[in-house]
Write an enzyme that holds these catalytic residues in place. Structure first.
Site, short mmCIF file in Angstrom:
data_model
loop_
_atom_site.label_atom_id
_atom_site.label_comp_id
_atom_site.label_asym_id
_atom_site.label_seq_id
_atom_site.Cartn_x
_atom_site.Cartn_y
_atom_site.Cartn_z
N SER A 142 -14.22 -5.62 -4.46
CA SER A 142 -13.82 -6.51 -3.23
C SER A 142 -14.86 -6.89 -2.32
CB SER A 142 -12.63 -5.74 -2.72
OG SER A 142 -11.82 -5.41 -3.46
N CYS A 160 -10.14 -1.96 -6.66
CA CYS A 160 -8.87 -2.53 -6.31
C CYS A 160 -8.22 -3.07 -7.50
CB CYS A 160 -8.95 -3.56 -5.19
SG CYS A 160 -7.59 -4.43 -4.81
N CYS A 171 -5.56 -0.73 -6.41
CA CYS A 171 -4.29 -1.06 -5.79
C CYS A 171 -3.44 -1.76 -6.68
CB CYS A 171 -4.78 -2.18 -4.65
SG CYS A 171 -6.07 -1.81 -3.94
N LYS A 197 -1.92 0.34 -9.41
CA LYS A 197 -0.95 1.10 -8.81
C LYS A 197 0.29 0.65 -8.20
CE LYS A 197 -1.16 1.07 -4.85
NZ LYS A 197 -2.10 1.79 -3.81
N TYR A 257 -3.73 9.62 0.06
CA TYR A 257 -3.17 8.22 -0.49
C TYR A 257 -2.90 8.31 -2.21
CZ TYR A 257 -4.68 5.34 3.42
OH TYR A 257 -4.88 4.58 4.76
N GLU A 279 0.62 8.43 -3.83
CA GLU A 279 1.29 7.14 -4.56
C GLU A 279 1.47 7.40 -6.15
OE1 GLU A 279 -1.93 4.44 -3.45
OE2 GLU A 279 -0.80 3.91 -1.67
N GLY A 284 -10.27 12.70 -2.75
CA GLY A 284 -11.16 11.99 -2.02
C GLY A 284 -12.18 11.20 -2.84
N ASP A 321 -16.79 0.17 0.65
CA ASP A 321 -16.69 1.75 0.37
C ASP A 321 -17.92 2.29 0.43
OD1 ASP A 321 -13.89 1.08 0.18
OD2 ASP A 321 -13.58 1.88 -1.83
N HIS A 346 18.63 -9.43 12.65
CA HIS A 346 19.89 -8.53 12.31
C HIS A 346 20.70 -8.98 11.14
CE1 HIS A 346 22.78 -5.37 13.01
NE2 HIS A 346 23.61 -6.29 12.96
N GLU A 351 14.03 -4.67 12.84
CA GLU A 351 14.67 -4.75 14.23
C GLU A 351 14.54 -3.72 15.07
OE1 GLU A 351 18.75 -5.54 14.57
OE2 GLU A 351 19.23 -4.47 12.91
P1 NDP Z 1 -7.57 11.01 0.90
O1 NDP Z 1 -8.65 11.22 1.90
O2 NDP Z 1 -6.73 10.09 1.24
O3 NDP Z 1 -6.83 12.21 0.47
C1 NDP Z 1 -7.90 13.39 0.12
C2 NDP Z 1 -6.80 14.50 -0.20
O4 NDP Z 1 -7.50 15.56 -1.09
C3 NDP Z 1 -6.24 15.33 1.35
O5 NDP Z 1 -5.01 15.73 1.19
C4 NDP Z 1 -7.47 16.32 1.39
O6 NDP Z 1 -6.96 17.71 2.01
C5 NDP Z 1 -7.28 16.94 -0.07
N1 NDP Z 1 -8.60 17.65 -0.61
C6 NDP Z 1 -9.91 17.24 -0.41
N2 NDP Z 1 -10.73 18.25 -0.70
C7 NDP Z 1 -9.98 18.93 -1.37
C8 NDP Z 1 -10.19 20.22 -2.13
N3 NDP Z 1 -11.37 20.69 -2.47
N4 NDP Z 1 -9.27 20.80 -2.65
C9 NDP Z 1 -7.96 20.58 -2.51
N5 NDP Z 1 -7.61 19.53 -1.56
C10 NDP Z 1 -8.71 18.60 -1.48
O7 NDP Z 1 -8.21 10.73 -0.71
P2 NDP Z 1 -7.75 9.75 -1.72
O8 NDP Z 1 -8.69 10.36 -2.97
O9 NDP Z 1 -6.40 10.14 -2.08
O10 NDP Z 1 -8.20 8.47 -1.57
C11 NDP Z 1 -9.41 8.11 -1.33
C12 NDP Z 1 -9.48 6.91 -0.39
O11 NDP Z 1 -9.19 5.58 -0.94
C13 NDP Z 1 -8.38 6.85 0.64
O12 NDP Z 1 -8.84 7.66 1.90
C14 NDP Z 1 -8.29 5.41 0.94
O13 NDP Z 1 -9.21 4.96 1.83
C15 NDP Z 1 -8.45 4.73 -0.30
N6 NDP Z 1 -7.16 4.38 -0.69
C16 NDP Z 1 -6.32 3.31 -0.15
C17 NDP Z 1 -5.07 3.07 -0.51
C18 NDP Z 1 -4.15 2.14 0.01
O14 NDP Z 1 -4.72 1.28 0.99
N7 NDP Z 1 -2.88 2.18 -0.11
C19 NDP Z 1 -4.36 3.80 -2.10
C20 NDP Z 1 -5.69 4.66 -2.71
C21 NDP Z 1 -6.84 5.13 -1.90
P3 NDP Z 1 -6.93 17.73 3.78
O15 NDP Z 1 -6.13 16.60 4.34
O16 NDP Z 1 -6.58 19.10 3.98
O17 NDP Z 1 -8.30 17.19 3.82
#
Ligand code: NDP
Length: 457
Positions: free
Chosen positions: A19, A47, A52, A55, A181, A185, A269, A310, A446, A451
């Site tokens: 992107s 994406c 995206c 998904k 996320y 999803e 993450g 990113d 409405h 709303e």
């Molecule tokens: P996120 O940062 O959204 O979530 C990561 C999750 O993994 C959290 O629940 C975190 O827990 C958990 N976690 C991290 N480390 C560990 C571990 N060692 N053991 C167990 N659980 C762990 O990351 P995603 O991978 O879901 O997505 C990455 C990024 O991609 C997002 O932050 C977003 O920016 C982007 N994205 C956006 C979308 C959209 O716009 N709709 C869709 C998909 C991705 P904790 O909360 O406790 O840290």
């Protein structure tokens, strides 16, 4: 034909055709710059290829399944069976391939020259791709990010969100690790398609979001059939004869071993793609999370080398990468000065129901403005679910976070059907500095869910 001569002096070489890279390169070429772009994988980036777009198609497919239940509530005779996964996958893969081809055509139309291969910085103003060295006065790194495999014993037996798209058969039972996320999803999509789905979360769902919203989402997901185990600590992942098993310990110390077929997915993450880019020798500094450090004008610690998207870990969202890439190209080749604003970036989680948010959560607002925050909140069932039994009704929650002294709306949050579509419009209002009084003066549409945002008192 675009000039592909290795001896050409390029105004701009962009590493990465996702992107951010696509947006930067086309905008720069539009301003008359001579631009090359390098991509080592498929064109379109996360994406388009593995994020995206596929998904959202899965979400649509899954929602249609749920709509059948709702249709039956309204009196429709339901005659369809389960999902044809092969058909869904083929159609989804075709959409992705068509978009990829479209992006390649658009690059060509824009006059951007495409090099397939891995790009790395060779020396000052030089980028190597295969045997070719491109000379460039400016370099933009837009190499994206990649799923992080959490340090859990046996994690190699899990697939990531990249591997998800390769699944040839619908999993009967899936385990997803993560509460962000991607895990939400994909878990909701699978659950809606008829897969028995378990979500393993170490702390809370959507821990950086407004927790009122996250808790409401969690309650709805549980009610509609998703199994959520939290808080749990994942002990290990192991291979079984038929698939994968995940062992975890809950907060009472109980150990559970859950088995899934091939779909044990980890979504904990993403980390920036900075390996083998020649950044160290070029003097490009990285931050503590491995991201490329940039100034507010996207320049790295090395003059003439910029980074967007990113790989900088500044809000990992497609529209952010696109916007910042275009603004960078405008500054470089059109002489503008506008830089990216990172406040009030709207975002949505396409869970079912979806979450849409813009601005500060209640927690963040109270931390920033102690004793000066007023919260308006509305929870309701919605007309759509009138004939539906309570246990399948998706109740909406909407919240407005307002500064008590200035009356400015600081945050707009929603969980419920169409949240992404609704929040987009309110993001524009917040961008324009709307106050609660402006919301109050707005006439409601409405009957709608949206709303409620202009009727809260
Ligand atoms: P996120 O940062 O959204 O979530 C990561 C999750 O993994 C959290 O629940 C975190 O827990 C958990 N976690 C991290 N480390 C560990 C571990 N060692 N053991 C167990 N659980 C762990 O990351 P995603 O991978 O879901 O997505 C990455 C990024 O991609 C997002 O932050 C977003 O920016 C982007 N994205 C956006 C979308 C959209 O716009 N709709 C869709 C998909 C991705 P904790 O909360 O406790 O840290």
């Amino acid at each position: 034909m675009n000039e592909k001569d290795a001896n050409t002096e390029w105004d701009l070489v962009v590493i990465g055709a996702g992107s951010g890279g696509l947006a930067t390169s086309k905008r720069a070429a539009g301003h008359g710059a001579k631009v090359a772009i390098i991509e080592s994988s498929r064109t379109g980036g996360t994406c388009v290829i593995r994020g995206c777009i596929p998904k959202k198609l899965m979400v649509y497919a899954s929602q249609l399944g749920q709509a059948r239940e709702l249709a039956a509530d309204y009196g429709w005779r339901d005659q369809l069976g389960g999902i044809d996964w092969t058909r869904l996958k083929t159609f989804r893969d075709n959409v992705v391939s068509n978009l990829e081809a479209m992006h390649l055509r658009n690059l060509e139309k824009a006059g951007v020259t495409y090099f397939a291969g891995h790009g790395s910085i060779e020396g000052p103003g030089e980028v190597r791709v295969g045997d070719t060295v491109l000379k460039a006065s400016t370099i933009v790194i837009a190499s994206g990010a990649t799923p992080t495999m959490a340090p859990i014993p046996g994690i190699e037996h899990c697939i990531s969100s990249d591997g998800f798209w390769e699944l040839e058969d619908q999993p009967k039972r899936a385990i997803l690790i993560g509460g962000g996320y991607i895990a939400l999803e994909l878990a909701c999509a699978l659950q809606g398609l008829g897969t028995e789905t378990h979500l393993l979360v170490r702390s809370k769902l959507l821990s950086s979001f407004d927790q009122d919203i996250a808790e409401h989402l969690e309650a709805t997901l549980i009610k509609t059939g998703l199994t959520i185990h939290r808080p749990v600590q994942i002990n290990e992942v192991s291979k079984t004869e038929t698939g994968t098993a995940v062992s975890f310990t809950d907060s009472d110390g109980n150990v559970t071993r859950l088995e899934a077929d091939e779909a044990a997915l980890v979504a904990t993450g993403r980390h920036p793609n900075t390996e083998n880019l020649g950044l160290g020798s070029a003097g490009v500094e990285l931050g503590s999370r491995g991201e490329i450090k940039v100034s507010s004008n996207d320049e790295t610690s090395c003059a003439g080398i910029y980074a967007v998207g990113d790989v900088t870990l500044r809000s990992m969202l497609t529209p952010v990468a696109i916007k910042s890439g275009r603004l960078l190209a405008d500054r470089l080749y059109k002489g503008t000065e506008t830089t990216m604003e990172y406040d009030n970036i709207p975002t949505a989680v396409f869970s079912q129901p979806p979450v849409g948010v813009v601005g500060l959560s209640e927690e963040a607002a109270r931390a920033k403005y102690p004793d000066a925050v007023k919260v308006y909140r509305s929870e309701f069932g919605g007309l759509l679910f009138s004939p539906t039994p309570k246990e399948r009704t998706m109740r909406c929650l909407m919240k407005l976070v307002v500064h008590q002294d200035t009356d400015k709306v600081l945050g707009c949050h929603m969980v419920g059907p169409d949240a992404a579509e609704i929040i987009q419009g309110f993001a524009a209002a917040m961008q324009a500095g709307a106050t609660k009084a402006d919301f109050d003066r707005t006439i409601a549409i409405h009957p709608s869910s949206a709303e409620e945002f202009v009727l809260m008192s």
